[in-house]
Design an enzyme around this catalytic site. Sequence first.
Site, PDB file in Angstrom:
ATOM      1  N   GLY A  74       0.809  -5.159   0.995  1.00 30.21           N
ATOM      2  CA  GLY A  74      -0.504  -5.083   0.105  1.00 30.21           C
ATOM      3  C   GLY A  74      -0.380  -5.904  -1.188  1.00 30.21           C
ATOM      4  O   GLY A  74      -1.226  -6.288  -1.670  1.00 30.21           O
TER       5      GLY A  74
ATOM      6  N   GLU B 120      -0.703  -9.469  -0.133  1.00 31.53           N
ATOM      7  CA  GLU B 120      -1.956  -9.610  -0.060  1.00 31.53           C
ATOM      8  C   GLU B 120      -3.056  -9.397  -1.063  1.00 31.53           C
ATOM      9  O   GLU B 120      -3.701 -10.438  -1.415  1.00 31.53           O
ATOM     10  CB  GLU B 120      -2.583  -8.476   1.169  1.00 31.53           C
ATOM     11  CG  GLU B 120      -2.043  -8.602   2.446  1.00 31.53           C
ATOM     12  CD  GLU B 120      -2.227  -7.322   3.306  1.00 31.53           C
ATOM     13  OE1 GLU B 120      -1.919  -6.368   2.764  1.00 31.53           O
ATOM     14  OE2 GLU B 120      -2.695  -7.646   4.448  1.00 31.53           O
TER      15      GLU B 120
ATOM     16  N   ALA C  75       0.839  -1.220   0.023  1.00 22.78           N
ATOM     17  CA  ALA C  75      -0.017   0.065  -0.178  1.00 22.78           C
ATOM     18  C   ALA C  75       0.943   1.316   0.213  1.00 22.78           C
ATOM     19  O   ALA C  75       2.008   1.106   0.634  1.00 22.78           O
ATOM     20  CB  ALA C  75      -0.970   0.020   1.136  1.00 22.78           C
TER      21      ALA C  75
ATOM     22  N   GLU D 196       4.589  -4.602   7.399  1.00 21.69           N
ATOM     23  CA  GLU D 196       3.698  -3.797   8.149  1.00 21.69           C
ATOM     24  C   GLU D 196       4.231  -3.367   9.671  1.00 21.69           C
ATOM     25  O   GLU D 196       4.085  -2.274  10.083  1.00 21.69           O
ATOM     26  CB  GLU D 196       2.103  -4.324   8.255  1.00 21.69           C
ATOM     27  CG  GLU D 196       1.446  -3.967   6.777  1.00 21.69           C
ATOM     28  CD  GLU D 196       1.599  -5.046   6.076  1.00 21.69           C
ATOM     29  OE1 GLU D 196       2.313  -5.865   6.105  1.00 21.69           O
ATOM     30  OE2 GLU D 196       0.960  -5.412   4.739  1.00 21.69           O
TER      31      GLU D 196
HETATM   32  N1  DAK Z   1       4.436   3.122  -1.021  1.00 20.54           N
HETATM   33  C1  DAK Z   1       4.779   4.286  -1.473  1.00 20.54           C
HETATM   34  N2  DAK Z   1       5.908   4.555  -2.533  1.00 20.54           N
HETATM   35  C2  DAK Z   1       6.739   3.501  -2.593  1.00 20.54           C
HETATM   36  C3  DAK Z   1       6.511   2.189  -2.008  1.00 20.54           C
HETATM   37  C4  DAK Z   1       5.263   2.163  -1.229  1.00 20.54           C
HETATM   38  N3  DAK Z   1       4.838   1.016  -0.438  1.00 20.54           N
HETATM   39  N4  DAK Z   1       7.307   1.217  -2.321  1.00 20.54           N
HETATM   40  C5  DAK Z   1       8.292   1.885  -2.982  1.00 20.54           C
HETATM   41  N5  DAK Z   1       7.854   3.174  -3.181  1.00 20.54           N
HETATM   42  C6  DAK Z   1       8.644   4.179  -3.979  1.00 20.54           C
HETATM   43  C7  DAK Z   1       9.634   4.610  -3.437  1.00 20.54           C
HETATM   44  O1  DAK Z   1       9.481   5.820  -2.529  1.00 20.54           O
HETATM   45  C8  DAK Z   1      10.340   5.283  -4.577  1.00 20.54           C
HETATM   46  O2  DAK Z   1       9.902   6.487  -4.823  1.00 20.54           O
HETATM   47  P1  DAK Z   1      10.921   7.861  -5.313  1.00 20.54           P
HETATM   48  O3  DAK Z   1      11.708   8.107  -3.911  1.00 20.54           O
HETATM   49  O4  DAK Z   1      11.822   7.403  -6.413  1.00 20.54           O
HETATM   50  O5  DAK Z   1       9.862   9.055  -5.604  1.00 20.54           O
HETATM   51  C9  DAK Z   1      10.289   4.533  -5.553  1.00 20.54           C
HETATM   52  O6  DAK Z   1       9.098   3.823  -5.159  1.00 20.54           O
HETATM   53  C10 DAK Z   1      11.519   3.380  -5.636  1.00 20.54           C
HETATM   54  O7  DAK Z   1      11.754   2.812  -4.478  1.00 20.54           O
HETATM   55  P2  DAK Z   1      13.247   2.643  -3.801  1.00 20.54           P
HETATM   56  O8  DAK Z   1      13.872   3.824  -4.129  1.00 20.54           O
HETATM   57  O9  DAK Z   1      12.760   2.648  -2.362  1.00 20.54           O
HETATM   58  O10 DAK Z   1      13.664   1.330  -4.506  1.00 20.54           O
HETATM   59  P3  DAK Z   1      14.585   0.279  -3.896  1.00 20.54           P
HETATM   60  O11 DAK Z   1      14.838  -0.808  -5.018  1.00 20.54           O
HETATM   61  O12 DAK Z   1      15.691   1.010  -2.927  1.00 20.54           O
HETATM   62  O13 DAK Z   1      13.889  -0.431  -2.744  1.00 20.54           O
HETATM   63  C11 DAK Z   1      11.848  -1.507  -1.997  1.00 20.54           C
HETATM   64  C12 DAK Z   1      12.503  -1.238  -3.167  1.00 20.54           C
HETATM   65  C13 DAK Z   1      10.417  -2.342  -2.384  1.00 20.54           C
HETATM   66  C14 DAK Z   1      12.497  -2.520  -0.904  1.00 20.54           C
HETATM   67  C15 DAK Z   1      11.613  -0.485  -1.166  1.00 20.54           C
HETATM   68  O14 DAK Z   1      10.768   0.749  -2.042  1.00 20.54           O
HETATM   69  C16 DAK Z   1      10.542  -0.397   0.047  1.00 20.54           C
HETATM   70  O15 DAK Z   1      10.831  -0.979   1.194  1.00 20.54           O
HETATM   71  N6  DAK Z   1       9.348  -0.201  -0.101  1.00 20.54           N
HETATM   72  C17 DAK Z   1       8.564  -0.323   0.918  1.00 20.54           C
HETATM   73  C18 DAK Z   1       7.783  -1.702   1.035  1.00 20.54           C
HETATM   74  C19 DAK Z   1       7.031  -1.753   2.082  1.00 20.54           C
HETATM   75  O16 DAK Z   1       7.039  -1.570   3.218  1.00 20.54           O
HETATM   76  N7  DAK Z   1       5.621  -2.210   1.601  1.00 20.54           N
HETATM   77  C20 DAK Z   1       4.417  -2.415   2.624  1.00 20.54           C
HETATM   78  C21 DAK Z   1       3.752  -1.145   2.576  1.00 20.54           C
HETATM   79  S1  DAK Z   1       2.867  -1.359   4.071  1.00 20.54           S
HETATM   80  C22 DAK Z   1      -4.250  -0.800   5.664  1.00 20.54           C
HETATM   81  C23 DAK Z   1      -4.434  -1.552   4.832  1.00 20.54           C
HETATM   82  C24 DAK Z   1      -3.242  -2.259   3.964  1.00 20.54           C
HETATM   83  C25 DAK Z   1      -2.174  -1.910   4.512  1.00 20.54           C
HETATM   84  C26 DAK Z   1      -1.936  -1.186   5.486  1.00 20.54           C
HETATM   85  C27 DAK Z   1      -3.160  -0.667   6.245  1.00 20.54           C
HETATM   86  N8  DAK Z   1      -5.261  -0.300   6.310  1.00 20.54           N
HETATM   87  C28 DAK Z   1      -6.492  -1.104   6.911  1.00 20.54           C
HETATM   88  C29 DAK Z   1      -5.327   1.005   6.753  1.00 20.54           C
HETATM   89  C30 DAK Z   1      -1.008  -2.558   3.731  1.00 20.54           C
HETATM   90  C31 DAK Z   1       0.201  -2.007   4.027  1.00 20.54           C
HETATM   91  C32 DAK Z   1       1.301  -1.951   3.384  1.00 20.54           C
HETATM   92  O17 DAK Z   1       1.298  -2.497   2.144  1.00 20.54           O
END
Ligand code: DAK
Length: 259
Positions: A108, A111, A63, A131
């Site tokens: 997400g 998921e 997400a 998360e």
């Molecule tokens: N959200 C927003 N932007 C994201 C993103 C994300 N999840 N993942 C990557 N990006 C963006 C980065 O910010 C970056 O943007 P710029 O800085 O270039 O503008 C671009 O994508 C490239 O990413 P990186 O520069 O970080 O690339 P790397 O190769 O260095 O790293 C990575 C790739 C996938 C390991 C890293 O980007 C990363 O760790 N991303 C976050 C992964 C993550 O934590 N995903 C889980 C998100 S939490 C809910 C319902 C659902 C959920 C939550 C609440 N409610 C009921 C309210 C679900 C939550 C999630 O999914």
Amino acid sequence: MEFVKVDVKDAVATITIDRPKALNALNTQVLKDIAAAFDSLDLDEVRCVILTGSGDRSFVAGADIGEMVEMDSAAGKELGRVGNKVMRDIENFPIPVIAAINGFALGGGNELAMSCDVRLASDNAIFGQPEVGLGITPGFGGTQRLARVIGNLSKAKELLYTGRNIKADQALELGLVSAVYPQEELIPAAEKMASIIAANAPVAVRNTKAAVNRGLQTDIDAAIEIEVELFGELFDTADQKEGMNAFLEKRKEKNFQNR
Ligand code: DAK
């Protein structure tokens, strides 16, 4: 649709999440576009769906963290409802959905993949539910589906509590995915599987999906009743007659009509 592309060929629809700048992260608009893409499919024509991400790095990186950072609990619940509805509608979509996981499937993203019927991955795919490191729980069904999908509560809880990522080969070992392919072979493999599914009697494939999904929600006796109903009703279909007559007439070609 701003962030999703739909391509239909030979009874197979490919839905591609296309937000490469954010590694296909799911913001509200992406979720709406995914729902609209599924809604747009003509089920008289399409018999199987492939869901994938654009590019060669990411299926869906989760997400959108930028969108969530300032949310309060009301907004969080609303996002959870919208996201969970999309996941559940995919899970209940009448025809099979194959996730072709071409890179990151985090939060997400994992998921979303788990809401699909079958998961195939490229060898660079990375899976995880990070998360807890962001101060939230998995919110699109991850706390519920991971244990159900892999059938291993200890491992599911380990992954959910540590938030650590696993690689494609470990996902295969856990049963989170069915198969792993070199990146360039992933979509051809998904297309091959989809075309095999699409060649079967569509009414039978639909009822099989419904029987498995509905039966898993209940006890075995009620589940067998669900199977009996869905099995029995097929004997009023043209496709059942065609499938069995083709066998008896030793015909390879079958003309299934989806009714
Ligand atoms: N959200 C927003 N932007 C994201 C993103 C994300 N999840 N993942 C990557 N990006 C963006 C980065 O910010 C970056 O943007 P710029 O800085 O270039 O503008 C671009 O994508 C490239 O990413 P990186 O520069 O970080 O690339 P790397 O190769 O260095 O790293 C990575 C790739 C996938 C390991 C890293 O980007 C990363 O760790 N991303 C976050 C992964 C993550 O934590 N995903 C889980 C998100 S939490 C809910 C319902 C659902 C959920 C939550 C609440 N409610 C009921 C309210 C679900 C939550 C999630 O999914």
